[in-house]
Write an enzyme that holds these catalytic residues in place. Structure first.
Site, PDB file in Angstrom:
ATOM      1  N   HIS A  84      36.099 140.665  57.840  1.00  0.00           N
ATOM      2  CA  HIS A  84      35.925 141.201  58.199  1.00  0.00           C
ATOM      3  C   HIS A  84      35.445 142.143  59.729  1.00  0.00           C
ATOM      4  O   HIS A  84      35.857 142.781  59.823  1.00  0.00           O
ATOM      5  CB  HIS A  84      35.431 142.643  57.818  1.00  0.00           C
ATOM      6  CG  HIS A  84      35.311 142.376  55.824  1.00  0.00           C
ATOM      7  ND1 HIS A  84      34.834 142.600  54.864  1.00  0.00           N
ATOM      8  CD2 HIS A  84      36.515 141.405  55.056  1.00  0.00           C
ATOM      9  CE1 HIS A  84      35.016 142.422  53.968  1.00  0.00           C
ATOM     10  NE2 HIS A  84      36.661 141.400  53.856  1.00  0.00           N
ATOM     11  N   HIS A 241      43.235 146.279  52.420  1.00  0.00           N
ATOM     12  CA  HIS A 241      42.566 145.614  52.636  1.00  0.00           C
ATOM     13  C   HIS A 241      43.041 143.962  52.930  1.00  0.00           C
ATOM     14  O   HIS A 241      42.376 142.869  53.376  1.00  0.00           O
ATOM     15  CB  HIS A 241      41.351 145.440  52.314  1.00  0.00           C
ATOM     16  CG  HIS A 241      40.643 144.849  52.277  1.00  0.00           C
ATOM     17  ND1 HIS A 241      38.983 145.303  53.115  1.00  0.00           N
ATOM     18  CD2 HIS A 241      39.824 143.051  51.915  1.00  0.00           C
ATOM     19  CE1 HIS A 241      38.769 143.714  52.815  1.00  0.00           C
ATOM     20  NE2 HIS A 241      38.474 142.892  52.498  1.00  0.00           N
ATOM     21  N   HIS A 268      42.749 134.107  51.001  1.00  0.00           N
ATOM     22  CA  HIS A 268      42.113 133.476  52.658  1.00  0.00           C
ATOM     23  C   HIS A 268      42.123 131.709  52.488  1.00  0.00           C
ATOM     24  O   HIS A 268      42.800 131.473  53.302  1.00  0.00           O
ATOM     25  CB  HIS A 268      40.490 133.702  51.819  1.00  0.00           C
ATOM     26  CG  HIS A 268      39.790 134.962  53.373  1.00  0.00           C
ATOM     27  ND1 HIS A 268      40.047 135.665  53.952  1.00  0.00           N
ATOM     28  CD2 HIS A 268      39.565 135.466  52.008  1.00  0.00           C
ATOM     29  CE1 HIS A 268      39.891 136.705  53.938  1.00  0.00           C
ATOM     30  NE2 HIS A 268      39.067 136.692  52.806  1.00  0.00           N
TER      31      HIS A 268
HETATM   32 ZN    ZN Z   1      37.740 140.854  52.077  1.00  0.00          ZN
END
Ligand code: ZN
Length: 288
Positions: A84, A241, A268
Site C-alpha cells: 500500500h 483496493h 499478490h
Molecule cells: Zn492490499
C-alpha cells in the site's frame, strides 16, 4: 497536483515523514521514517532495529512470492506488507526515498493508502535532474491459476480493467475500469481499504498472519454483508483496493509502465510472478 499526468522526471520528497502504526500481520507497533533520497536511489527499506541497518530495495529481485501481502527479502532480512505504501508512491510519482522501520512490517494505518498519500503530499514532491525510467510492453503476457488470471497487453500509460472473482454476495461481480493518473489514484483508489472474510480469519491466524488485523484497518464481511459499523467507503471498495494492490506490486518494476491490464480474481502471488517475468524476460518489454 499540477496536472493529470505524472512528471517525466524522477521525484523525491522535500521533507521527511514520520508515521506510527501497527503491522497488519505481525501486530507490531512500528515507527516508519521516510526521507529524501538522490536520483536512481529507488525506494529502499532499512531495518534500523537490526545491527548494521540492513537494507532491502523495493525491486522485482527482492520479492518473495506470497498470497496475502507483498514481502521483500534481501541481505538476510525481510520487510513485509509494503504494497500500500508502494502504491501510494507510484500513485503520486515518488521515485526515490529512504524508508526506515523499527520492525519488519510497514504499518497498516486504516488498511488503505490514504494516510501515506496525505503524508507524501504534505512532504511535497520535488523533481530531480534525471528522467524517470519507462517500460513499454512489447507483447501480451498472462499469468493464470485456473479461472483467475492477470493479463497485460501493449498500451499507453496504465489502464486496469479489474473484476473480482468471488462467490460472496457482496464481492461477486465487482468491477472497475481504471485509467491511471495521480489525481485518479488519490480520488478513486487511495481510500479503498484491504478486505477479508470472517470465515478466512482462522486460516490467516493459523498461518501467523493478520495478528494486527481488526475492523479499524480492514473491511470484514460475514457470510452476508460488511460487519464494520461505518460500512463501506465505496459500493465497490474491494475491487478498488484490488487495483491499488496491483499498482503496489507493479511498483517493484521501478519504471513507469505502459500497458493495458486485465485482472480477473488475481492476487499478490500472481502479481509477483508477473513482475518477475517482466523483469527477467527481455523480449517482453522495452526499457527507455
Ligand atoms: Zn492490499
Amino acid at each position: 497536483m499540477k496536472s493529470a499526468s505524472q512528471p517525466a522526471r524522477q521525484c523525491t520528497i522535500a521533507h521527511s515523514i514520520v508515521i506510527q502504526g501497527i503491522g497488519l500481520h505481525t501486530g507490531a507497533r512500528t515507527e516508519m521514517h521516510i526521507e529524501p533520497a538522490e536520483v536512481n536511489h529507488g525506494i529502499v527499506f532499512e531495518r534500523r532495529d537490526l545491527p548494521g541497518r540492513p537494507a532491502v530495495r523495493a525491486k522485482a529481485g527482492s520479492v518473495q512470492p506470497s498470497s496475502y501481502r507483498t514481502l521483500l527479502v534481501a541481505n538476510g532480512v525481510e520487510v513485509s506488507t509494503v504494497e500500500h505504501l508502494l502504491a501510494a508512491m507510484l500513485g503520486l510519482g515518488l521515485d526515490n526515498a529512504r524508508v526506515s522501520l523499527d520492525s519488519g512490517e510497514v504499518p497498516a494505518m486504516d488498511g488503505s493508502a490514504l494516510h501515506f498519500v496525505e503524508q507524501i503530499r504534505a512532504a511535497q514532491l520535488t523533481e530531480q535532474d534525471a528522467a524517470r525510467p519507462g517500460m513499454r510492453l512489447l507483447r501480451s503476457v498472462e499469468v493464470r491459476e485456473a479461472d483467475r488470471w492477470i493479463r497485460l497487453e501493449p498500451g499507453c500509460g496504465i489502464e486496469i480493467d479489474c473484476r473480482l472473482s468471488s462467490s460472496h454476495p457482496k464481492l461477486s461481480g465487482q468491477h472497475l475500469d481504471y485509467r491511471h493518473s495521480s489525481d485518479a489514484f488519490t480520488r478513486e483508489l487511495a481510500p479503498a481499504r484491504t478486505y477479508g472474510l470472517l470465515a478466512d480469519l482462522d486460516e490467516l491466524h493459523a498461518a501467523g498472519l493478520a495478528r494486527g488485523g481488526g475492523l479499524e484497518n480492514a473491511v470484514v464481511f460475514d457470510d452476508r454483508s460488511v460487519i464494520n459499523p461505518g460500512g463501506l467507503r465505496f459500493e465497490n471498495e474491494c475491487v478498488r483496493h484490488k487495483v491499488l494492490d496491483i499498482l503496489g506490486d507493479l511498483a517493484l518494476l521501478e519504471a513507469s509502465l505502459e500497458a493495458r491490464i486485465w485482472s480477473n480474481g488475481s492476487g499478490h502471488r500472481m502479481h509477483h510472478e508477473l513482475v518477475l517475468r517482466l523483469a527477467s524476460e527481455p523480449d517482453l518489454c522495452m526499457r527507455f
